[in-house]
Scaffold this motif. Structure first.
Motif, PDB file in Angstrom:
ATOM      1  N   PRO A 136       0.848  -1.194   0.000  1.00  9.65           N
ATOM      2  CA  PRO A 136       0.000   0.000   0.000  1.00  9.65           C
ATOM      3  C   PRO A 136       0.886   1.249   0.000  1.00  9.65           C
ATOM      4  N   PRO A 137       0.379   2.348  -0.527  1.00  8.35           N
ATOM      5  CA  PRO A 137       1.188   3.572  -0.568  1.00  8.35           C
ATOM      6  C   PRO A 137       1.620   4.069   0.808  1.00  8.35           C
ATOM      7  N   SER A 138       0.886   3.705   1.838  1.00 10.26           N
ATOM      8  CA  SER A 138       1.180   4.209   3.181  1.00 10.26           C
ATOM      9  C   SER A 138       2.275   3.431   3.917  1.00 10.26           C
ATOM     10  N   VAL A 139       2.688   2.281   3.408  1.00 10.10           N
ATOM     11  CA  VAL A 139       3.711   1.489   4.106  1.00 10.10           C
ATOM     12  C   VAL A 139       5.067   2.196   3.978  1.00 10.10           C
ATOM     13  N   THR A 140       5.845   2.108   5.045  1.00  5.08           N
ATOM     14  CA  THR A 140       7.154   2.768   5.038  1.00  5.08           C
ATOM     15  C   THR A 140       8.269   1.744   4.821  1.00  5.08           C
ATOM     16  N   ALA A 141       9.419   2.239   4.422  1.00  5.52           N
ATOM     17  CA  ALA A 141      10.586   1.375   4.253  1.00  5.52           C
ATOM     18  C   ALA A 141      10.959   0.728   5.586  1.00  5.52           C
ATOM     19  N   GLY A 142      10.788   1.455   6.670  1.00  6.89           N
ATOM     20  CA  GLY A 142      11.071   0.905   7.993  1.00  6.89           C
ATOM     21  C   GLY A 142      10.167  -0.256   8.340  1.00  6.89           C
ATOM     22  N   GLN A 143       8.880  -0.142   8.008  1.00  7.61           N
ATOM     23  CA  GLN A 143       7.947  -1.241   8.270  1.00  7.61           C
ATOM     24  C   GLN A 143       8.316  -2.480   7.466  1.00  7.61           C
ATOM     25  N   ILE A 144       8.647  -2.270   6.207  1.00 10.23           N
ATOM     26  CA  ILE A 144       9.039  -3.390   5.337  1.00 10.23           C
ATOM     27  C   ILE A 144      10.265  -4.096   5.917  1.00 10.23           C
ATOM     28  N   THR A 145      11.242  -3.319   6.302  1.00 12.00           N
ATOM     29  CA  THR A 145      12.468  -3.890   6.838  1.00 12.00           C
ATOM     30  C   THR A 145      12.222  -4.574   8.176  1.00 12.00           C
ATOM     31  N   ASP A 146      11.346  -4.013   9.005  1.00 13.93           N
ATOM     32  CA  ASP A 146      10.989  -4.661  10.277  1.00 13.93           C
ATOM     33  C   ASP A 146      10.395  -6.048  10.044  1.00 13.93           C
TER      34      ASP A 146
END
Length: 112
Positions: free
Chosen positions: A69-79
């Protein structure tokens, strides 16, 4: 600016590794992800390369394997990827791009 930094991290990883980024295993990027989670980071280069690898692979596979989704952050993905590798050490020898896809797919399934 963030995209430029991610690009540079991925680009830089080609020159500091023993092979191409596409041939990295989970065992190769996991220490960098551990360092990325550590505050302060002990080795910022290793952490940046691992972070950039995960974000680059997730960007490349977006809309093909999973749908971010457009709202996901790179930090969330990496977490998510870090937690998956931490909780599944028995498969870290596999290709890192496979592990990124496997970690993210359950959370970001594409709608039909």
């Amino acid at each position: 600016m963030k995209k430029v930094l991610i690009f540079l991290a991925i680009f830089y990883s080609f020159f500091i590794s023993n092979g191409y980024a596409a041939f990295k295993t989970g065992n190769e990027i996991y220490p960098g992800l551990e360092d990325w989670k550590r505050t302060p980071s002990i080795n910022q280069t290793t952490a940046a390369v691992a972070f950039g690898y995960v974000v680059g692979v997730s960007d490349a596979l977006d809309q093909a394997i999973f749908c971010l989704p457009p709202s996901v952050t790179a930090g969330q993905i990496t977490d998510i990827v870090y937690a998956y590798m931490r909780d599944n050490p028995q498969i870290r020898q596999k290709d890192a791009s496979y592990l990124v896809a496997t970690a993210l797919k359950p959370y970001f399934q594409c709608r039909k």
